[in-house]
Design an enzyme around this catalytic site. Structure first.
Site, PDB file in Angstrom:
ATOM      1  N   THR A  80      46.357  34.856  37.391  1.00 57.49           N
ATOM      2  CA  THR A  80      47.109  36.082  37.622  1.00 57.49           C
ATOM      3  C   THR A  80      48.394  35.993  36.819  1.00 57.49           C
ATOM      4  O   THR A  80      48.815  34.907  36.439  1.00 57.49           O
ATOM      5  CB  THR A  80      47.391  36.288  39.127  1.00 57.49           C
ATOM      6  OG1 THR A  80      48.108  37.517  39.293  1.00 57.49           O
ATOM      7  CG2 THR A  80      48.213  35.157  39.718  1.00 57.49           C
ATOM      8  N   GLY A  81      48.986  37.133  36.556  1.00 55.61           N
ATOM      9  CA  GLY A  81      50.230  37.138  35.800  1.00 55.61           C
ATOM     10  C   GLY A  81      50.069  37.841  34.473  1.00 55.61           C
ATOM     11  O   GLY A  81      49.134  38.639  34.297  1.00 55.61           O
ATOM     12  N   THR A  96      47.092  40.686  40.447  1.00 49.53           N
ATOM     13  CA  THR A  96      45.626  40.677  40.395  1.00 49.53           C
ATOM     14  C   THR A  96      45.040  39.878  41.551  1.00 49.53           C
ATOM     15  O   THR A  96      45.635  38.890  41.972  1.00 49.53           O
ATOM     16  CB  THR A  96      45.197  39.964  39.085  1.00 49.53           C
ATOM     17  OG1 THR A  96      45.604  40.774  38.005  1.00 49.53           O
ATOM     18  CG2 THR A  96      43.718  39.693  39.010  1.00 49.53           C
ATOM     19  N   SER A 109      48.190  46.998  42.790  1.00 48.53           N
ATOM     20  CA  SER A 109      47.943  46.247  41.557  1.00 48.53           C
ATOM     21  C   SER A 109      46.456  46.020  41.327  1.00 48.53           C
ATOM     22  O   SER A 109      46.074  45.355  40.361  1.00 48.53           O
ATOM     23  CB  SER A 109      48.658  44.900  41.636  1.00 48.53           C
ATOM     24  OG  SER A 109      48.379  44.292  42.877  1.00 48.53           O
ATOM     25  N   ARG A 155      45.517  49.277  26.902  1.00 50.05           N
ATOM     26  CA  ARG A 155      45.702  47.822  27.011  1.00 50.05           C
ATOM     27  C   ARG A 155      44.689  47.215  27.985  1.00 50.05           C
ATOM     28  O   ARG A 155      44.457  47.726  29.072  1.00 50.05           O
ATOM     29  CB  ARG A 155      47.128  47.535  27.492  1.00 50.05           C
ATOM     30  CG  ARG A 155      47.476  46.048  27.620  1.00 50.05           C
ATOM     31  CD  ARG A 155      47.343  45.568  29.041  1.00 50.05           C
ATOM     32  NE  ARG A 155      47.846  44.205  29.216  1.00 50.05           N
ATOM     33  CZ  ARG A 155      47.655  43.479  30.316  1.00 50.05           C
ATOM     34  NH1 ARG A 155      46.980  43.983  31.323  1.00 50.05           N
ATOM     35  NH2 ARG A 155      48.128  42.266  30.414  1.00 50.05           N
ATOM     36  N   VAL A 156      44.096  46.107  27.596  1.00 48.57           N
ATOM     37  CA  VAL A 156      43.213  45.338  28.474  1.00 48.57           C
ATOM     38  C   VAL A 156      43.812  43.939  28.594  1.00 48.57           C
ATOM     39  O   VAL A 156      44.246  43.363  27.592  1.00 48.57           O
ATOM     40  CB  VAL A 156      41.779  45.266  27.896  1.00 48.57           C
ATOM     41  CG1 VAL A 156      40.928  44.262  28.653  1.00 48.57           C
ATOM     42  CG2 VAL A 156      41.123  46.646  27.936  1.00 48.57           C
ATOM     43  N   THR A 198      41.670  43.931  38.752  1.00 47.69           N
ATOM     44  CA  THR A 198      43.079  44.328  38.628  1.00 47.69           C
ATOM     45  C   THR A 198      43.214  45.735  38.059  1.00 47.69           C
ATOM     46  O   THR A 198      42.299  46.220  37.379  1.00 47.69           O
ATOM     47  CB  THR A 198      43.805  43.349  37.676  1.00 47.69           C
ATOM     48  OG1 THR A 198      45.207  43.566  37.745  1.00 47.69           O
ATOM     49  CG2 THR A 198      43.361  43.491  36.243  1.00 47.69           C
TER      50      THR A 198
HETATM   51  N1  ASP Z   1      46.642  39.384  34.795  1.00 52.93           N
HETATM   52  C1  ASP Z   1      46.743  40.811  34.954  1.00 52.93           C
HETATM   53  C2  ASP Z   1      46.829  41.475  33.620  1.00 52.93           C
HETATM   54  O1  ASP Z   1      47.479  40.941  32.742  1.00 52.93           O
HETATM   55  C3  ASP Z   1      47.926  41.221  35.739  1.00 52.93           C
HETATM   56  C4  ASP Z   1      48.052  40.634  37.089  1.00 52.93           C
HETATM   57  O2  ASP Z   1      47.832  39.470  37.339  1.00 52.93           O
HETATM   58  O3  ASP Z   1      48.402  41.388  37.982  1.00 52.93           O
HETATM   59  O4  ASP Z   1      46.303  42.549  33.495  1.00 52.93           O
END
Ligand code: ASP
Length: 326
Positions: A238-239, A187, A85, A215-216, A205
């Site tokens: 994260t998320g 992340t 990830s 996509r960002v 990430t």
């Molecule tokens: N926050 C990150 C994203 O949306 C994903 C992740 O936390 O793994 O790109």
């Protein structure tokens, strides 16, 4: 990530969604069980944080500064092909491209970021160069890659065989819409305060697996994926990045701490801003925060978010409190 782990996490998603749909036990009053900290401190998201913290804390112990520590810490995760990830070995977008996002911020308020960067194993170090060697904050896509190559970074294939195989498995049942749920993100966000009491943060990430090409997410956005203010403290996320971006979660947490909340209360309030407005049933967001004194907090929408804390000679995993109770 092994298929077995995917299945396990999918089961967790189903359970959490089912819970949200019926009788969810939500603890509105709960305050921190993790609020008393100390200095120096290194804190980071998820299990991979333990190895990253170790490297970061070694730098600090040897008299290094927080900025060097956070960069070196997250480079460990970026360089590990088993971490699917972040960085090298990250799961690709729906078209099979590994695209990376990262940001870094120091105790003077300087910051740098890269987004939609391909072929460079350590985007955090490119972000630092953007911060230190350009008048800008963020470079993106081909411009970021050209800049990295100019600065001597090596172009590499970041798609490992393992990640490619998982992508091909996903293609069999894929829908056009990317799946944004609990199972496909992790992340690393890392915050550190050094012996001088200075704070820095880093976040890096490969973004949501199977995302739309281009996509960002939140991770390279200063104030969304990470934010530090040397007078107050710092936060990282994260998320599902879209939820974090809509509420500028990390900046919000630092501002809430400025107004007097402790890190735990501030993380919780940032989660509450999301759940008040959004369909969060299969969406996870987790926040970490520290204040200038080394107090810390963590809070997520769903159970399952954990973090690594290096404090007082110990480097250990902790489970975050969550809005939805298991
Ligand atoms: N926050 C990150 C994203 O949306 C994903 C992740 O936390 O793994 O790109």
């Amino acid at each position: 990530m092994k298929r077995r782990d995917f299945l396990k996490k999918s089961a967790l998603v189903t359970t959490a969604s089912a819970l949200v749909g019926c009788d969810v036990k939500v603890d509105f009053e709960n305050l921190s069980s993790f609020k008393n900290g100390g200095l120096p401190i290194v804190i980071s998201t998820w299990n991979h944080g333990v190895a990253a913290n170790k490297v970061a804390m070694n730098i600090i112990k040897n008299g290094g500064n927080a900025l060097d520590a956070v960069e070196a810490g997250v480079r460990v995760t970026e360089s590990d092909p088993e971490m699917m990830s972040v960085g090298y070995g990250g799961l690709p977008d729906r078209d099979g491209h590994v695209t990376l996002d990262a940001c870094i911020m120091d105790y003077t308020g300087n910051c740098g970021a890269v987004s939609y960067l391909q072929h460079i194993k350590n985007p955090i170090s490119v972000a630092r160069k953007v911060m230190e060697e350009t008048p800008h904050v963020m470079l993106s896509g081909k411009g970021a890659l050209d800049f990295a190559l100019e600065k001597g970074f090596e172009m590499e294939n970041l798609l490992t065989e393992k990640a490619e195989n998982l992508w091909k498995e996903w293609l069999v049942t894929s829908q056009y819409k990317p799946i944004v749920n609990i199972e496909n993100h992790d992340t690393i966000g890392l915050l550190a305060i050094d012996k001088k009491g200075n704070i820095s943060g880093a976040c890096t990430t490969s973004g949501l697996a199977w995302k739309l090409h281009g996509r960002v997410g939140d991770s390279p956005i200063i104030g969304a994926g990470m934010y530090v203010d040397n007078e107050i403290g710092g936060a990282c996320a994260t998320g599902v990045g879209e939820l974090v971006m809509k509420t500028l979660g990390s900046f919000l947490i630092v501002e809430l701490m400025r107004q007097g909340m402790n890190p735990q209360e501030a993380c919780k309030e940032a989660v509450m801003r999301i759940v008040a407005k959004e369909e969060y049933n299969d969406m996870q967001v987790g926040y970490l925060a520290i204040d200038k004194n080394g107090n810390y907090g963590a809070y997520s929408i769903h159970p399952g978010f954990n973090f690594a804390l290096h404090l007082g000679g110990e480097n250990k995993m902790h489970d975050a409190e969550s809005f939805v109770k298991s």
